[in-house]
Structure formats: structure tokens, C-alpha cells
Design a protein around this motif. Structure first.
Motif, short mmCIF file in Angstrom:
data_model
loop_
_atom_site.label_atom_id
_atom_site.label_comp_id
_atom_site.label_asym_id
_atom_site.label_seq_id
_atom_site.Cartn_x
_atom_site.Cartn_y
_atom_site.Cartn_z
N VAL A 192 0.84 -1.20 0.00
CA VAL A 192 0.00 0.00 0.00
C VAL A 192 0.87 1.25 0.00
CG1 VAL A 192 -1.59 1.37 1.41
CG2 VAL A 192 -2.04 -1.05 1.03
N ALA A 193 1.94 1.22 0.80
CA ALA A 193 2.85 2.37 0.82
C ALA A 193 3.53 2.57 -0.55
CB ALA A 193 3.91 2.17 1.89
N PHE A 194 3.80 1.46 -1.23
CA PHE A 194 4.42 1.56 -2.55
C PHE A 194 3.46 2.16 -3.58
CE2 PHE A 194 5.06 -0.36 -6.76
CZ PHE A 194 6.34 0.09 -7.04
N PHE A 195 2.21 1.72 -3.56
CA PHE A 195 1.24 2.17 -4.55
C PHE A 195 0.58 3.51 -4.18
CE2 PHE A 195 1.15 -2.39 -5.67
CZ PHE A 195 1.34 -2.27 -7.05
N TRP A 196 0.83 4.01 -2.99
CA TRP A 196 0.19 5.25 -2.56
C TRP A 196 0.65 6.43 -3.44
CZ3 TRP A 196 -3.63 5.59 0.91
CH2 TRP A 196 -4.04 6.88 1.29
N GLY A 197 -0.31 7.13 -4.03
CA GLY A 197 -0.01 8.26 -4.89
C GLY A 197 0.24 7.89 -6.34
N ARG A 198 0.25 6.63 -6.65
CA ARG A 198 0.44 6.18 -8.03
C ARG A 198 -0.91 5.91 -8.69
NH1 ARG A 198 5.88 4.12 -8.76
NH2 ARG A 198 7.02 4.20 -6.76
N THR A 199 -0.89 5.90 -10.00
CA THR A 199 -2.14 5.67 -10.74
C THR A 199 -2.70 4.29 -10.47
OG1 THR A 199 -1.31 7.13 -12.50
CG2 THR A 199 -3.18 5.72 -13.02
#
Length: 246
Positions: A137-144
């Protein structure tokens, strides 16, 4: 005539104060059984809280004395200790509910020792799934791609926690079942009875938030009653698996 008048008035006059006084209040009598139940319940709850904290002492120290933002890897490593500790707490609740047993220390220690391996395995599985989900979740946060990936990851983390919780509650009820079968029953029944599972997760989330914000209150007083409520719901969810077919 005076005598008759006095005889006629005397009883009425004597009854008047009694009527004015009204009915006497009945005293509430509390028998020794009630005192024994109250003190037994309080003792069971407080002692379970103490034993739970002792069984998870490394994790408790991290929660109380460190900043989890920087020490979360250590917290993740010690989180599996919750597995056998919760199994032991659920065993205490089962014994107390069955016959009012207050042998908390003996019941807790016996269940902890008997189910140590399974408890650690279940705790490690649940903790590992949550850690992986949080990191992703931290990795994908703010990504499309996060708009699709994050809801899926959160759902998987919730299902992992629910399955682990139900499996921990099922271990004392089904001690001879294989761990794989316990996990499968917990997963299927937890999803099937999602409305009950949601209630158990809400109570568990309340306990986690309370321990995170006020560890002394959460671990010292609130852990046992909230875990007892969670265990009661979990036991009801697992009833079809624990009841042998006729």
C-alpha cells in the motif's frame, strides 16, 4: 358510652400512624454466590490481562517504550507471539464460561504450552500478510495503479486478520484438526458470515486503537472484556465447524 367511644376510636387511631408510615422497603439481599461470581469475573479479567501482557512482553515493550514508526520491523517480528497468547486467553474464557473456573494461571499456561507451535504459525501467517499488504500500500500510494491495487490489498489484509483470528479461536475447539483444515474453515465461515465477522473486527479494532493510544488502559483493563466479546462472536461463527455432523 365513653368506654364504647374510646373502644371505637382507639383501633382507628392506632392504625393511622401505621398507614401513614407506608409499606416498608425490602432489603436487597445479595447471596455469597453473587459475590463469588463478581469477584471471580474481575479476577479472571485482570489476571488474563496480566498473563497476556507477559506472554507478549517483547511486543508490549516496543509499543510502550519505542516509536513504532521506526521500530515497526521489530514489532512485526514479535507480533507472532500474539498467536499462542490469544489461544491461551480464549481457553481461559471457555473454561470460565463452561463452569465458572477461575484457575486462570493454570488454564492459560497449559493452553499456551499445548498450542504454542500452532499459535506461532498462525500469528506469523497473519502478521506476514499484514506487513506485505502495508508495504505494498505504501508503494502504490499516490500512483495511478493505486486506485485499483490499494482496495484489493486492504481487503486481503482484512481477510488475513479475520482468518487468523477465527483460526486462533478454533484451535482450542478443534485440537485434533489439521492446521490447514482450521484455516480453511476459518476463511470460509468468516467470509460466509461476514456480518458477524464485521462486528468481531470492529471490537478488535477498538482494542488495537486503545492499546496504541493508551497502552496501560488497554492492556490493564480493556483487553479481557473486549477479547471476550471477540471470542464470543468468533465462537458463534465457527459453530458449524465445531459441531460434528449428525
Amino acid at each position: 358510652m365513653g368506654t364504647n367511644l374510646a373502644a371505637g376510636v382507639g383501633p382507628t387511631a392506632a392504625a393511622a400512624p401505621a398507614a401513614a408510615a407506608g409499606p416498608r422497603r425490602r432489603r436487597l439481599l445479595i447471596g455469597p454466590e453473587t459475590y463469588e461470581l463478581v469477584f471471580g469475573t474481575v479476577y479472571t479479567g485482570l489476571m488474563t490481562n496480566l498473563l497476556l501482557a507477559v506472554a507478549c512482553l517483547p511486543l508490549v515493550v516496543l509499543l510502550v517504550a519505542t516509536d513504532l514508526a521506526s521500530t515497526w520491523p521489530l514489532a512485526a517480528l514479535t507480533a507472532p507471539l500474539l498467536g499462542p497468547a490469544l489461544i491461551a486467553s480464549f481457553s481461559v474464557f471457555a473454561a470460565f464460561s463452561a463452569d465458572g473456573s477461575t484457575t486462570v494461571v493454570r488454564t492459560f499456561a497449559g493452553a499456551w504450552r499445548r498450542h504454542l507451535r500452532r499459535g506461532l504459525a498462525l500469528g506469523a501467517l497473519a502478521a506476514g500478510a499484514v506487513v506485505v499488504a502495508v508495504v505494498d500500500v505504501a508503494f502504490f500510494w499516490g500512483r495511478t495503479a493505486g486506485a485499483v491495487a490499494i482496495p484489493v490489498l486492504v481487503t486481503l489484509a482484512v481477510v488475513a486478520v479475520l482468518t487468523g483470528l477465527l483460526a486462533l479461536a478454533a484451535v482450542p475447539e478443534m485440537p485434533d484438526a489439521r492446521l490447514r483444515d482450521v484455516l480453511l474453515a476459518a476463511l470460509v465461515l468468516g467470509v460466509r458470515r461476514w456480518y458477524l465477522s464485521a462486528g468481531a473486527l470492529v471490537v478488535l479494532g477498538l482494542l488495537v486503537s486503545l492499546v496504541a493510544t493508551r497502552p496501560a488502559v488497554g492492556l490493564g483493563f480493556a483487553a479481557a472484556p473486549l477479547l471476550f466479546a471477540t471470542w464470543g462472536v468468533a465462537r458463534y461463527i465457527l459453530r458449524p465447524a465445531a459441531t460434528p455432523p449428525t
